[in-house]
Write a protein that holds these residues in place. Sequence first.
Motif, PDB file in Angstrom:
ATOM      1  N   SER A   1      14.274   2.589  -9.433  1.00 39.45           N
ATOM      2  CA  SER A   1      13.148   3.816 -10.036  1.00 39.45           C
ATOM      3  C   SER A   1      11.926   3.308 -10.587  1.00 39.45           C
ATOM      4  CB  SER A   1      13.999   3.972 -10.828  1.00 39.45           C
ATOM      5  OG  SER A   1      15.654   4.705 -10.180  1.00 39.45           O
TER       6      SER A   1
ATOM      7  N   ASN B   1       8.863   2.436  -8.221  1.00 40.89           N
ATOM      8  CA  ASN B   1       8.914   3.562  -7.574  1.00 40.89           C
ATOM      9  C   ASN B   1       7.638   3.610  -8.145  1.00 40.89           C
ATOM     10  OD1 ASN B   1      10.369   3.138  -4.629  1.00 40.89           O
ATOM     11  ND2 ASN B   1      12.430   4.995  -5.906  1.00 40.89           N
ATOM     12  N   PHE B   2       7.902   3.730  -9.490  1.00 40.96           N
ATOM     13  CA  PHE B   2       6.655   4.990 -10.526  1.00 40.96           C
ATOM     14  C   PHE B   2       6.422   3.974 -11.599  1.00 40.96           C
ATOM     15  CE2 PHE B   2      11.298   7.108  -9.926  1.00 40.96           C
ATOM     16  CZ  PHE B   2      10.397   8.331  -9.129  1.00 40.96           C
TER      17      PHE B   2
ATOM     18  N   GLN C   1      14.807   7.918  -3.380  1.00 41.91           N
ATOM     19  CA  GLN C   1      14.878   8.165  -5.049  1.00 41.91           C
ATOM     20  C   GLN C   1      16.067   9.212  -5.292  1.00 41.91           C
ATOM     21  OE1 GLN C   1      13.510   5.821  -7.031  1.00 41.91           O
ATOM     22  NE2 GLN C   1      14.815   7.189  -9.204  1.00 41.91           N
ATOM     23  N   LEU C   2      16.201  10.692  -4.755  1.00 42.29           N
ATOM     24  CA  LEU C   2      16.723  11.770  -4.531  1.00 42.29           C
ATOM     25  C   LEU C   2      18.173  11.542  -3.842  1.00 42.29           C
ATOM     26  CD1 LEU C   2      16.350  14.574  -4.966  1.00 42.29           C
ATOM     27  CD2 LEU C   2      15.991  15.162  -2.882  1.00 42.29           C
TER      28      LEU C   2
ATOM     29  N   HIS D   1       4.973   7.295  -2.862  1.00 49.74           N
ATOM     30  CA  HIS D   1       6.337   7.245  -3.739  1.00 49.74           C
ATOM     31  C   HIS D   1       7.680   7.466  -2.464  1.00 49.74           C
ATOM     32  CE1 HIS D   1       4.448   6.134  -7.219  1.00 49.74           C
ATOM     33  NE2 HIS D   1       4.135   6.848  -7.571  1.00 49.74           N
TER      34      HIS D   1
ATOM     35  N   LEU E   1      10.295   9.397  -2.784  1.00 49.52           N
ATOM     36  CA  LEU E   1      11.001   9.815  -3.046  1.00 49.52           C
ATOM     37  C   LEU E   1      12.372  10.729  -2.836  1.00 49.52           C
ATOM     38  CD1 LEU E   1       8.161  12.338  -4.620  1.00 49.52           C
ATOM     39  CD2 LEU E   1       8.872  11.049  -5.735  1.00 49.52           C
ATOM     40  N   THR E   2      12.105  10.693  -1.325  1.00 47.55           N
ATOM     41  CA  THR E   2      13.289  10.743  -0.487  1.00 47.55           C
ATOM     42  C   THR E   2      14.491   9.609  -0.867  1.00 47.55           C
ATOM     43  OG1 THR E   2      12.187  11.421   1.232  1.00 47.55           O
ATOM     44  CG2 THR E   2      14.062  11.223   1.858  1.00 47.55           C
TER      45      THR E   2
END
Length: 362
Positions: free
Chosen positions: A299, A302-303, A192-193, A187, A189-190
């Motif tokens: 999002s 992503n998940f 998304q963060l 994923h 995550l970077t």
Amino acid sequence: MEEGVDTQTAPNWGMTTESSDNVTALSVFKACVIGVITVFILLGNSMCLIVLRYTHDGVSPVTKLFLISLTISDLLVGVLVGIPVVGSTALQSWPYGDTYCTVVAMCHALYFNAGLSVLAINIERYIAVIWPLRYPLIVTLARAAIAEVFFIVLLMLWTLLYVLKPDRSAFYYNNFSVCFIDADVGHDLTGQLGMTLFIALPMLITVILHLRLFLLATHHASKVSNITLGDINTTSGLSERSESDAEQPAQPSPPAPRREGRARANSDRVSPETKAARTFFIMAVVAAVSWTPYYVTISWENFSNEKVPDAVAFVAQILLLLNSLWNVIIYYTRNDAFRKTANRLLGCCFRVRSSNEQNLVT
């Protein structure tokens, strides 16, 4: 952002130059819509920079600094993202090469700067409303410039981390007709963060600040109403007692309804600081509405490892682009000084054009 098995095993999926077979009537229509929005973004923000340059009253220097930063970010979105996306949307492929794909993916930092600028503007307005006497000591142009430099450095470092982090590469994602930098495996995550820290969190803080302003304003209005009614009742009692006293003639005074109406008008009058705070709260709400569909769709992909429908992705993309246009409209409709300066400059341009046309005719 994870785009399924094929995308993760081949991050450069979609970067083909054979695009003639992909052009459809729907893709051309989408490209025309994005093109019109991009033109308005370029014209509106260019005009906004000029108007801010000549607006001296009605906008504090600190607010103007953050507005200029926000306007430049919106203008660069139109230049670096909007223009190339028009072509990639029509062709349904990326014809500009891998290098520019990476550049466009890095331009997500421009959206992040917009979120931080909106937060800075609302914090500045919050201080102006809550501590008006201490405002000149707390908020200075030098501190605002330092904050703006800090934002730029922070976003540059984040962008370098976003790009140079191992096992990441740029790819063209057809569902949004734009390039992303994604993890080769797993994923994103970077990314998304980054959206959470620089977009979602600033919007949440802005809502909390204005919620506090609303509660304080409601409490203040309640106090003013109680004081006003008490003054009116006291004045009415004094008038009755003076009329019953035959030896001392009563002094003429305005009727109670008139005093009550005047007091209500004074209590309902909005200060410039409060009006400005409301204006920038509207900007924050519009930014949240523009960003939320995009944030949710990214999002979700992503998940869940599932693509959202093309129509949903297109609407999210349009709203995200419109975020770079709404601010100009909000400035013009809500700020009197900005509107007067814009009308004056536009009037000068039209007068010069009409005089030139008359000279050519004669």
